[in-house]
Enzyme design. Structure first.
Site, PDB file in Angstrom:
ATOM      1  CB  ILE A 202      -0.967  -0.087   1.072  1.00 19.66           C
ATOM      2  CG1 ILE A 202      -1.961  -1.196   1.043  1.00 19.66           C
ATOM      3  CG2 ILE A 202      -1.722   1.287   1.361  1.00 19.66           C
ATOM      4  CD1 ILE A 202      -2.733  -1.328   0.016  1.00 19.66           C
TER       5      ILE A 202
ATOM      6  CB  CYS B 207      -8.934  -3.816  -0.319  1.00 21.55           C
ATOM      7  SG  CYS B 207      -8.554  -5.202   0.879  1.00 21.55           S
TER       8      CYS B 207
ATOM      9  N   GLY C 101     -19.379  -6.495   7.252  1.00 16.91           N
ATOM     10  CA  GLY C 101     -20.691  -5.735   7.517  1.00 16.91           C
ATOM     11  C   GLY C 101     -20.456  -4.414   8.466  1.00 16.91           C
TER      12      GLY C 101
ATOM     13  CG  HIS D   8     -10.723  -9.081  -2.151  1.00 17.62           C
ATOM     14  ND1 HIS D   8     -10.060 -10.220  -1.459  1.00 17.62           N
ATOM     15  CD2 HIS D   8     -10.146  -8.014  -1.635  1.00 17.62           C
ATOM     16  CE1 HIS D   8      -8.998  -9.775  -0.577  1.00 17.62           C
ATOM     17  NE2 HIS D   8      -9.121  -8.158  -0.686  1.00 17.62           N
TER      18      HIS D   8
HETATM   19  P1  NAD Z   1       3.261  -4.899   3.592  1.00 18.01           P
HETATM   20  O1  NAD Z   1       3.617  -5.681   4.541  1.00 18.01           O
HETATM   21  O2  NAD Z   1       3.085  -4.996   2.088  1.00 18.01           O
HETATM   22  O3  NAD Z   1       3.799  -3.416   3.777  1.00 18.01           O
HETATM   23  C1  NAD Z   1       4.090  -3.021   5.213  1.00 18.01           C
HETATM   24  C2  NAD Z   1       5.472  -2.344   5.056  1.00 18.01           C
HETATM   25  O4  NAD Z   1       5.751  -1.614   6.509  1.00 18.01           O
HETATM   26  C3  NAD Z   1       6.703  -2.999   4.877  1.00 18.01           C
HETATM   27  O5  NAD Z   1       7.483  -2.170   3.940  1.00 18.01           O
HETATM   28  C4  NAD Z   1       7.512  -3.308   6.052  1.00 18.01           C
HETATM   29  O6  NAD Z   1       8.650  -3.359   5.940  1.00 18.01           O
HETATM   30  C5  NAD Z   1       7.090  -2.044   6.899  1.00 18.01           C
HETATM   31  N1  NAD Z   1       6.824  -2.271   8.148  1.00 18.01           N
HETATM   32  C6  NAD Z   1       7.010  -3.296   8.974  1.00 18.01           C
HETATM   33  N2  NAD Z   1       6.988  -2.879  10.467  1.00 18.01           N
HETATM   34  C7  NAD Z   1       7.112  -1.543  10.318  1.00 18.01           C
HETATM   35  C8  NAD Z   1       7.173  -0.577  11.478  1.00 18.01           C
HETATM   36  N3  NAD Z   1       7.178  -1.096  12.769  1.00 18.01           N
HETATM   37  N4  NAD Z   1       7.335   0.596  11.096  1.00 18.01           N
HETATM   38  C9  NAD Z   1       7.251   1.076   9.791  1.00 18.01           C
HETATM   39  N5  NAD Z   1       7.113   0.227   8.770  1.00 18.01           N
HETATM   40  C10 NAD Z   1       7.083  -1.212   9.031  1.00 18.01           C
HETATM   41  O7  NAD Z   1       1.631  -4.331   4.129  1.00 18.01           O
HETATM   42  P2  NAD Z   1       0.320  -3.700   3.408  1.00 18.01           P
HETATM   43  O8  NAD Z   1      -0.196  -4.956   2.510  1.00 18.01           O
HETATM   44  O9  NAD Z   1       0.954  -2.429   2.650  1.00 18.01           O
HETATM   45  O10 NAD Z   1      -0.648  -3.442   4.438  1.00 18.01           O
HETATM   46  C11 NAD Z   1      -0.454  -2.226   5.029  1.00 18.01           C
HETATM   47  C12 NAD Z   1      -1.770  -1.762   5.761  1.00 18.01           C
HETATM   48  O11 NAD Z   1      -2.728  -1.772   4.585  1.00 18.01           O
HETATM   49  C13 NAD Z   1      -2.315  -2.718   6.612  1.00 18.01           C
HETATM   50  O12 NAD Z   1      -3.235  -2.284   7.505  1.00 18.01           O
HETATM   51  C14 NAD Z   1      -3.128  -3.606   5.711  1.00 18.01           C
HETATM   52  O13 NAD Z   1      -4.176  -4.309   6.302  1.00 18.01           O
HETATM   53  C15 NAD Z   1      -3.871  -2.408   4.969  1.00 18.01           C
HETATM   54  N6  NAD Z   1      -4.381  -3.112   3.498  1.00 18.01           N
HETATM   55  C16 NAD Z   1      -3.916  -3.949   2.911  1.00 18.01           C
HETATM   56  C17 NAD Z   1      -4.163  -4.254   1.587  1.00 18.01           C
HETATM   57  C18 NAD Z   1      -3.578  -5.343   0.754  1.00 18.01           C
HETATM   58  O14 NAD Z   1      -4.482  -6.026   0.188  1.00 18.01           O
HETATM   59  N7  NAD Z   1      -2.198  -5.365   0.908  1.00 18.01           N
HETATM   60  C19 NAD Z   1      -5.309  -3.788   1.140  1.00 18.01           C
HETATM   61  C20 NAD Z   1      -6.086  -2.801   1.854  1.00 18.01           C
HETATM   62  C21 NAD Z   1      -5.462  -2.354   3.219  1.00 18.01           C
END
Ligand code: NAD
Length: 359
Positions: free
Chosen positions: A12, A140, A195, A220
């Site tokens: 993200i 998402c 929901g 999805h």
């Molecule tokens: P990701 O694991 O791909 O990325 C997270 C990043 O944060 C990585 O670069 C990781 O190295 C870094 N990180 C780890 N620990 C950390 C810390 N303590 N401080 C700062 N950075 C740190 O995760 P993502 O998929 O990008 O998800 C991030 C958020 O977005 C989550 O809350 C997730 O639920 C949400 N989200 C994800 C998706 C998806 O499908 N990937 C969709 C919507 C929302």
């Protein structure tokens, strides 16, 4: 120019950083990362000031110049977008509060991480007119549901929504996720938490969801049934959805069989990382029996929340109303436009896709 910092540069975070950089009224003050991996190198090459969460020496050893630590990034930002893994954002809130810096969090966090939850179509004005400084952009799946249920509720009224969310097991890069060969009721308890999550941005909407997780990584897929409060027909609903700038009503003539085709379509259109910021609703699936509406939509989990994060920045900075922000974000990214050469330059102004109009 609003200076926006991105903490967490994964799936993200890297997309959000690029989306912010494309905006005419925003600049990326920097990104923060824990690990000096290929994504840190890419961030540096893209010109973002990379901040090391802890081990700065490891970044230097990997030839990634370090601009500072997380405190430096927050101090240099008007707004921070926390894109760290689920649960870490809640721990980070006190850092942002110590700097008195407004922050956005992602949908993996519990709703109580923030003062309010956000979806541009559902509650932009409420956030912009309120005083919440810590705001969660919903997940998402919740984003995907909110974008279609809001206009349906406005036009027809929604008596009750029942949706089955067929969820991808993990993102393409998540080799540790599954299932590899199974189909899981997930959660097995009914209804699922999705929901209630929709209700964080649309509190009065009746919506029950069930979750299934499958061995797929691309998108999805939602199977949606909405009992409307007033009569409708399929063509009218198709037009209602096609009028939404962040809904792509997939035309039958495109012969899109599933997310594999959709991802290919996005790549053919030159979308960055093959991203699909819009809900992809199969036009041929839209069916109405009495007041019961049915359709399938696919949601690109890696990117549909990206334009929402950009709008949420403007909402908490008090910088634009909903319509202005959505148009600005859409134009800068190309949301609502798969082929910039097809002459439908107005699509970003709040209308649907050119291809959907005659479907
Ligand atoms: P990701 O694991 O791909 O990325 C997270 C990043 O944060 C990585 O670069 C990781 O190295 C870094 N990180 C780890 N620990 C950390 C810390 N303590 N401080 C700062 N950075 C740190 O995760 P993502 O998929 O990008 O998800 C991030 C958020 O977005 C989550 O809350 C997730 O639920 C949400 N989200 C994800 C998706 C998806 O499908 N990937 C969709 C919507 C929302």
């Amino acid at each position: 120019m609003l200076r926006v910092g991105v903490n967490g540069y994964g799936t993200i975070g890297k997309r959000v950083a690029d989306a912010l950089a494309a905006q005419p009224d925003m600049t990326v003050s920097g990104v923060a990362k824990t690990t000096p991996n290929f994504e840190a190198t890419a961030a540096h090459r893209r010109g973002y000031a990379v901040h090391a969460i802890d081990d700065a020496a490891a970044f230097a050893a990997a030839d990634v110049p370090v601009a500072g630590d997380l405190d430096d990034l927050v101090a240099a930002s008007d707004v921070v977008i926390d894109c760290t893994p689920a649960g870490i954002g809640a721990q980070n809130r006190e850092i942002y509060e110590a700097h008195d810096t407004p922050a956005l969090y992602q949908g993996g966090e519990d709703a109580d991480v923030a003062d309010a939850s956000f979806n541009a179509r559902a509650n932009y004005d409420e956030i912009a007119n309120g005083d919440a400084e810590h705001v969660r952009v919903v997940s998402c799946n919740t984003t995907g549901l909110s974008r279609v249920l809001t206009p349906l509720d406005e036009v027809y009224g929604v008596e009750k929504t029942r949706a089955t969310l067929v969820r991808r097991g993990g993102d393409p890069s998540q080799s540790d996720r599954g299932p590899i060969n199974d189909i899981l009721p997930d959660p097995v308890t009914v209804p699922s938490h999705h929901g209630p999550d929709v209700n964080t941005v649309l509190p009065d909407l009746a919506v029950d969801t069930m979750g299934v997780t499958v061995p797929a990584t691309l998108m999805h897929l939602h199977s949606v049934n909405v009992t409307l409060e007033s009569d409708a027909d399929a063509d009218a609903v198709r037009e209602t959805l096609a009028d939404e700038s962040r809904v792509f009503v997939v035309p039958e003539h495109a012969r899109v069989a599933g997310p594999g085709h959709l991802k290919e379509l996005a790549k053919d259109a030159g979308r960055p990382r093959g991203d699909l910021w819009e809900n992809c609703v199969w036009g041929a699936s839209i069916a109405v029996e009495g007041r019961d509406l049915y359709f399938f939509q696919a949601i690109h989990q890696e990117s549909d929340v990206v334009p929402e994060n950009v709008d949420a920045v403007r909402a908490i900075a008090g910088d634009a109303d909903a319509a202005e922000s959505v148009v600005r974000t859409n134009r800068a990214l190309g949301v609502g436009r798969f082929d910039p050469t097809d002459g439908d330059a107005t699509a970003a102004d709040g209308r649907g896709m050119a291809a959907s109009a005659d479907d």
